[in-house]
Write a protein that holds these residues in place. Structure first.
Motif, PDB file in Angstrom:
ATOM      1  N   SER B 306      26.087  44.011  38.132  1.00  0.00           N
ATOM      2  CA  SER B 306      26.787  44.709  39.216  1.00  0.00           C
ATOM      3  C   SER B 306      27.117  43.743  40.345  1.00  0.00           C
ATOM      4  CB  SER B 306      25.929  45.832  39.787  1.00  0.00           C
ATOM      5  OG  SER B 306      25.314  46.549  38.781  1.00  0.00           O
ATOM      6  N   MET B 309      29.987  41.528  39.272  1.00  0.00           N
ATOM      7  CA  MET B 309      31.262  42.255  39.200  1.00  0.00           C
ATOM      8  C   MET B 309      31.838  42.471  40.596  1.00  0.00           C
ATOM      9  SD  MET B 309      31.837  43.330  35.900  1.00  0.00           S
ATOM     10  CE  MET B 309      32.791  44.793  36.149  1.00  0.00           C
ATOM     11  N   LEU B 310      30.959  42.738  41.550  1.00  0.00           N
ATOM     12  CA  LEU B 310      31.463  42.939  42.911  1.00  0.00           C
ATOM     13  C   LEU B 310      31.898  41.602  43.520  1.00  0.00           C
ATOM     14  CD1 LEU B 310      29.060  45.695  44.286  1.00  0.00           C
ATOM     15  CD2 LEU B 310      31.454  45.932  43.657  1.00  0.00           C
ATOM     16  N   ASP B 312      33.116  39.230  41.857  1.00  0.00           N
ATOM     17  CA  ASP B 312      34.356  38.912  41.151  1.00  0.00           C
ATOM     18  C   ASP B 312      35.563  39.500  41.875  1.00  0.00           C
ATOM     19  OD1 ASP B 312      35.545  37.639  38.904  1.00  0.00           O
ATOM     20  OD2 ASP B 312      35.930  39.609  38.041  1.00  0.00           O
ATOM     21  N   MET B 313      35.350  40.599  42.581  1.00  0.00           N
ATOM     22  CA  MET B 313      36.430  41.208  43.362  1.00  0.00           C
ATOM     23  C   MET B 313      36.930  40.227  44.430  1.00  0.00           C
ATOM     24  SD  MET B 313      37.022  44.362  42.450  1.00  0.00           S
ATOM     25  CE  MET B 313      36.698  44.242  40.716  1.00  0.00           C
TER      26      MET B 313
END
Lengths: 293, 385
Positions: B306, B309-310, B312-313
């Motif tokens: 998680s 992924m954040l 990666d934003m």
């Protein structure tokens, strides 16, 4: 890198219903930090017994958070009886899809929901048989010691998602995903399950119709054709022959035998004993088979 | 392309612009086969030898001690299989619990083939249990293979001491130095190391090229046979452009090695110090003996995928010891060997720097990461604020 759908990313980046409900009517927590994901769900019911609010807290990866968010959206407005029928597939459907390795996240969602319903019933002095509990074997036997997965859970998830290999079970339940020593056992459970299942499926005559005459021509053709494909043709092909559906009038089914069957001396016998018998067994007793030359 | 903040240099590195330029002629006009008799092909061979000299110079080795391979994994397998086939009366291999899969999976394969493979354990900081190592390395041991630096924690291991232990029992010593080469000074002429593996793409050369060092006097049996290339020690037409690239990268690494311990280390330390100020964080590894570019930090009560992924934003690249990132279900074997509690292992993030990172990038991460952590903790049932 995971190929998450837009909906998974949306529910992960903008999770709905995060939080707790202090005066919830049902609370449940499944998973644990050792396993790498855990979900706590809170349900609030209105006076009609419908879920008017659902909130969650999740420890886990993007798909675990998205699955939890989707679950809470899904159950809002449902009665507990309706919610009891929600499966992991419904969660996956709402999210578009999940990578197979992440299916266990959706399974965790369903488990949390089941546990919450059980919590509600317990609070109200009612018995509730959670879907994951086999009525004859309440606890189940722990097959995967690393993740504490029971044989009942393996059977249930396998049935619901049509899983046939131990590898798939690992992706849906985590069982066998750590030390791997139980993988053979899981495969045995699956082989047993599907063998039983097949045995149960055998007398599949429920599709039989009583009043064949009243069906439309299209319905008749679809029915008859499907039985020809499934029950009749394989045996004929085995002998180097084939069959073609030509027409249906009333309860008369016109077929043409092909290949070896066309020139076979026993064609008449085949028609009566195999083609007509099967169509009568699976479609309707009123059917009469006529050979078109 | 959007600006990327790349803090995943232990996974792979950017090809240095100088490396790319050095390679270009060999992908265009100089396409000859170095084994050809004609001048057009033959001239290429000289460039391979120059690359070999440059790499030797970085390692303090003789050019003749180097064999070009396709990657670090090939070098590892070549080294271990050679050692085993040359002292076939010995049936044991000693490795560590925190080796890269290139060695761990090879160990599993060797067990299937009837060898005994033992793993030296580590303590909570990931340091090898040297007493245990001493016991495990015996007269049945053919080869000891311990990594120079760990890819996840950056921990450095006492390879010279381990090599001496191995030699005392008549065993060979190999080290997977894929993470160390170019980041810490290495002088093989003064070390008792018999074999060393390295990989090009970890030091700003392209993927698909590596090398194996075999000390002069140490016997070697080729892993890939078929041609006379690499003096009969590694058959197959040379990957000329990549070998030239590796040579150039080695030259740059040698020239810039001091930057690793100054600029790169300073960036790493800044990020690490600030992140460890956040509540419920912990450093994984041995702060005393570590690569200057690596930091492995656990953010407790949340899960690594998680976080990534954040991040990666914001186009921030790092990696995780979490199970979920790879689709495996168990967190990193390195962190588990260290006994890092599950609460922390699932939320471990590795930041690994290179000389191309900047302070602005560190500041950007320090701006974006803490809110990400806070946001995920808000969702977590374990976080009690």
């Amino acid at each position: 890198m995971w190929n998450y759908t837009k909906d998974v990313m949306d529910h992960f980046l903008n999770p709905r219903n995060v939080g707790e409900i202090p005066d919830a009517d049902a609370v449940a927590e499944v998973g644990n930090i050792t396993c790498g994901d855990a979900l706590k769900i809170f349900l609030k019911l209105d006076k009609d017994g419908r879920i008017c609010d659902a909130k969650f807290k999740t420890f886990g990866c993007a798909s675990a958070i998205a699955s939890s968010s989707a679950l809470t959206e899904l159950v809002k407005g449902m009665t507990l009886d309706e919610a009891a029928k929600v499966t992991n597939k419904d969660i996956v459907k709402l999210l578009g899809t999940l990578p197979e390795e992440k299916m266990h996240c959706s399974v965790m969602g369903m488990e949390a929901l089941q546990a919450a319903i059980a919590d509600y019933k317990k609070r109200h002095g009612e018995e509730y048989e959670m879907v994951q509990d086999d009525p004859e074997d309440h606890e189940g036997r722990v097959v995967c010691k690393c993740f504490g997965v029971t044989d009942t859970k393996i059977r249930r998830v396998a049935k619901e998602n049509n899983l046939h290999t131990a590898e798939q079970i690992t992706k849906y339940t985590k069982a066998g995903g750590a030390c791997g020593t139980c993988l053979d056992q899981i495969q045995e459970i699956l082989d047993g399950l599907w063998k039983e299942h097949k045995a149960e499926q055998k007398p599949a005559k429920e599709e039989k119709v009583d009043d064949f005459d009243k069906l439309s021509v299209v319905q008749k053709v679809i029915k008859v054709q499907s039985i020809i494909d499934r029950e009749i043709r394989p045996a004929l092909e085995h002998d180097g022959g084939d069959i073609e559906l030509v027409n249906i009038e009333g309860n008369k089914v016109f077929v043409r035998l092909k290949g070896h069957c066309a020139s076979c001396m026993a064609a008449k016998v085949t028609l009566k004993n195999h083609v007509e018998a099967k169509l009568r067994e699976f479609v309707s007793d009123s059917i009469e088979v006529v050979e078109e030359k | 392309m959007e600006k990327v903040v790349y803090l995943d240099n232990n996974a792979t590195t950017a090809v240095a612009p100088e490396v790319f330029e050095a390679m270009r002629p060999f992908l265009t006009e100089l396409y000859g086969n170095p084994s050809s008799i004609h001048h057009f092909g033959g001239q290429v061979a000289a460039h391979i030898e120059t690359a070999r000299e440059k790499l030797a110079s970085l390692l303090g080795a003789q050019p003749s001690e180097l064999i070009f391979t396709s990657c670090g994994t090939e070098s590892d397998s070549s080294a271990i299989y050679s050692a085993l086939s040359l002292c076939h009366q010995r049936r044991k291999v000693v490795i560590s619990k925190v080796e890269h899969p290139a060695i761990l999976a090879l160990g599993k394969e060797l067990e299937r083939r009837g060898y005994t493979v033992v793993q030296i354990p580590v303590d909570s900081k990931g340091r090898l249990d040297m007493e245990c190592a001493e016991e495990m390395i015996d007269t049945d041991t053919a080869v000891v293979s311990i990594m120079w630096a760990n890819n996840e924690t950056g921990n450095l291991y006492p390879v010279a001491q381990l090599a001496e232990m191995a030699h005392k029992q008549g065993a060979l010593f190999h080290t997977d130095a894929v993470q160390a080469v170019g980041k810490v000074p290495i002088n093989l002429s003064e070390l008792p190391i018999d074999m060393l593996s390295l990989s090009g793409h970890k030091l700003h050369a392209p993927k698909g090229v590596g090398a194996l060092y075999v000390k002069r006097g140490v016997r070697f049996r080729p892993f890939i046979v078929g041609g006379h290339q690499e003096r009969g020690r590694r058959a197959g037409t040379e990957n000329v452009a990549s070998i030239v690239g590796l040579g150039k990268a080695a030259e740059l690494a040698k020239q810039d090695i001091s930057i690793e311990n100054t600029k790169v280390k300073a960036l790493r330390d800044k990020l690490e110090t600030e992140l460890l100020k956040l509540p419920a964080t912990r450093l994984n590894g041995d702060p005393e003996h570590r690569l200057p570019n690596t930091s492995n930090i656990s953010f407790e009560y949340i899960e690594g995928e998680s976080i990534l992924m954040l991040l990666d934003m914001y186009n921030i690249c790092a990696s995780s010891g979490s199970a979920c990132t790879t689709g495996s279900l168990e967190p990193s074997h390195v962190l588990r060997a260290m006994g890092v509690p599950y609460t922390a292992a699932h939320g471990a993030i590795r930041f690994s720097f290179s000389r191309y990172n900047t302070e602005e990038e560190v500041d950007f991460v320090l701006e974006k990461l803490p809110p990400v952590i806070a946001r995920l903790r808000e969702i977590s049932p374990y976080w009690k604020g």
